[in-house]
Design a protein around this motif. Structure first.
Motif, PDB file in Angstrom:
ATOM      1  N   ALA A   1       0.943  -1.265  -0.050  1.00 51.57           N
ATOM      2  CA  ALA A   1      -0.150  -0.001   0.090  1.00 51.57           C
ATOM      3  C   ALA A   1       0.752   1.184   0.121  1.00 51.57           C
ATOM      4  CB  ALA A   1      -0.954   0.035   1.258  1.00 51.57           C
ATOM      5  N   THR A   2       1.861   1.173   0.724  1.00 60.14           N
ATOM      6  CA  THR A   2       3.007   2.283   0.870  1.00 60.14           C
ATOM      7  C   THR A   2       3.424   2.427  -0.596  1.00 60.14           C
ATOM      8  OG1 THR A   2       3.558   1.667   2.901  1.00 60.14           O
ATOM      9  CG2 THR A   2       4.954   3.294   1.832  1.00 60.14           C
ATOM     10  N   ASP A   3       3.845   1.695  -1.465  1.00 59.48           N
ATOM     11  CA  ASP A   3       4.448   1.776  -2.631  1.00 59.48           C
ATOM     12  C   ASP A   3       3.345   2.347  -3.595  1.00 59.48           C
ATOM     13  OD1 ASP A   3       6.813   0.944  -1.979  1.00 59.48           O
ATOM     14  OD2 ASP A   3       6.631  -1.062  -2.663  1.00 59.48           O
ATOM     15  N   LYS A   4       2.206   1.864  -3.569  1.00 58.36           N
ATOM     16  CA  LYS A   4       0.964   2.106  -4.426  1.00 58.36           C
ATOM     17  C   LYS A   4       0.841   3.891  -4.363  1.00 58.36           C
ATOM     18  CE  LYS A   4      -1.591  -1.863  -4.742  1.00 58.36           C
ATOM     19  NZ  LYS A   4      -2.834  -2.553  -4.493  1.00 58.36           N
ATOM     20  N   LYS A   5       1.002   4.379  -2.879  1.00 59.40           N
ATOM     21  CA  LYS A   5       0.632   5.785  -2.577  1.00 59.40           C
ATOM     22  C   LYS A   5       1.703   6.504  -3.116  1.00 59.40           C
ATOM     23  CE  LYS A   5      -1.128   9.000  -0.327  1.00 59.40           C
ATOM     24  NZ  LYS A   5      -2.539   9.841  -0.722  1.00 59.40           N
ATOM     25  N   LEU A   6       3.012   6.276  -2.840  1.00 59.05           N
ATOM     26  CA  LEU A   6       4.045   6.679  -3.468  1.00 59.05           C
ATOM     27  C   LEU A   6       4.091   6.885  -4.900  1.00 59.05           C
ATOM     28  CD1 LEU A   6       6.905   5.522  -1.166  1.00 59.05           C
ATOM     29  CD2 LEU A   6       5.960   7.611  -1.118  1.00 59.05           C
ATOM     30  N   ILE A   7       3.691   5.867  -5.667  1.00 59.15           N
ATOM     31  CA  ILE A   7       3.449   5.959  -6.994  1.00 59.15           C
ATOM     32  C   ILE A   7       2.271   6.960  -7.647  1.00 59.15           C
ATOM     33  CG2 ILE A   7       3.002   4.370  -9.127  1.00 59.15           C
ATOM     34  CD1 ILE A   7       4.087   2.206  -8.012  1.00 59.15           C
ATOM     35  N   GLU A   8       1.235   6.817  -6.932  1.00 60.20           N
ATOM     36  CA  GLU A   8       0.412   8.054  -7.403  1.00 60.20           C
ATOM     37  C   GLU A   8       0.698   9.316  -6.917  1.00 60.20           C
ATOM     38  OE1 GLU A   8      -3.022   6.470  -4.766  1.00 60.20           O
ATOM     39  OE2 GLU A   8      -3.250   4.736  -6.114  1.00 60.20           O
TER      40      GLU A   8
END
Length: 284
Positions: A139-146
């Protein structure tokens, strides 16, 4: 960010491609595990082919058994009259009977060894199927990508494409290693009767059987080595071991991808050399 305001956001394609690559990796790892716990008879149609080929080898081996017994008897006997004691006769008969049994039933004996390794790998697969070692986007990586900018998203898209392609290639390499092991087993089982026939000769001739059994044990236990490597390697890929010190931004995602790719390369190399590792462990 400016890219979000203008309606340009590549986070979707980045996450989609990474998810696809991770799903392919997980699927191929599961296929590799399934191949490791298979016996030759578990493959459709392979049991009948193996039985027919094995019958031919057993027929030749039983003929060679008599020859090897005579050769061994001549090598160990200096004076036939002195050697024909009761204990010597019993020794030769026991050796001949053991050689005949293992020669005729070589396939069953070798299959029993493979079944032990199969059950061992099944226990390891139960842990693998819990999901602890499966790759996924956090979830952290998804947020950073967005949240990263459009320029950084283009860079991440290219890196994700490269990492995903390399992961898929390495996953196929691991699957290839498991299929290659099965082919080695299919080749070794018929030759087992020939190797066991050398037991009748004893001495130098009998060492052929010992060498064959050590090699077969290495190939059989290779499944356990690969299974263990897949569990530890996949866990290291998921939880990461490389820490470059980045705290936020797209560099954190890059760090995770680099760590994942690095561990996948090590895992692939370990699986490819599993046979050598196992042979060293059993002293062959």
């Amino acid at each position: 960010m400016l890219s979000i305001y203008l309606g340009f956001n590549l986070s979707g394609p980045i996450k989609s491609f990474l998810s696809f690559a991770f799903k392919v990796w997980n699927k191929l790892m599961n296929m590799s595990f399934n191949m490791l716990i298979k016996l030759p008879n578990d493959i459709d149609g392979m049991g009948n082919i193996l039985n027919k080929v094995n019958v031919i080898f057993v027929g030749v081996a039983t003929s060679l058994l008599v020859l090897f017994f005579v050769i061994g008897f001549c090598q160990e006997t200096v004076n036939v009259r002195d050697e024909m004691r009761f204990d010597s006769i019993v020794k030769y008969l026991v050796r001949l009977c053991m050689a005949e049994y293992f020669t005729v039933n070589s396939k069953e004996v070798l299959t029993a060894i493979l079944k032990c390794c199969k059950n061992f790998c099944k226990l390891l697969k139960k842990y693998f199927k819990k999901g602890n070692a499966k790759l996924s986007i956090t979830a952290t990586d998804k947020k950073l990508i967005e949240d990263c900018g459009f320029g950084y998203q283009i860079l991440l898209l290219m890196i994700a494409f490269l990492v995903g392609c390399l992961l898929i290639i390495m996953a196929f390499s691991i699957l290839y290693a498991t299929y290659a092991r099965m082919l080695k087993i299919l080749l070794l089982i018929p030759f087992g009767s020939l190797a066991f026939s050398t037991m009748g000769g004893g001495g130098e001739v009998g060492r052929v059987c010992v060498s064959y059994l050590k090699y077969f044990m290495a190939i059989a236990l290779e499944a356990v080595t690969i299974s263990t490597a897949l569990i530890f390697g996949s866990a290291l890929m998921k939880f990461g071991t490389i820490n470059l010190g980045y705290k936020a931004g797209w560099l954190v995602v890059l760090e995770h991808l680099i760590s994942m790719l690095f561990q996948a390369a090590i895992l692939t190399g370990t699986v490819k050399s599993a046979e050598h590792i196992t042979r060293e462990m059993i002293g062959h």
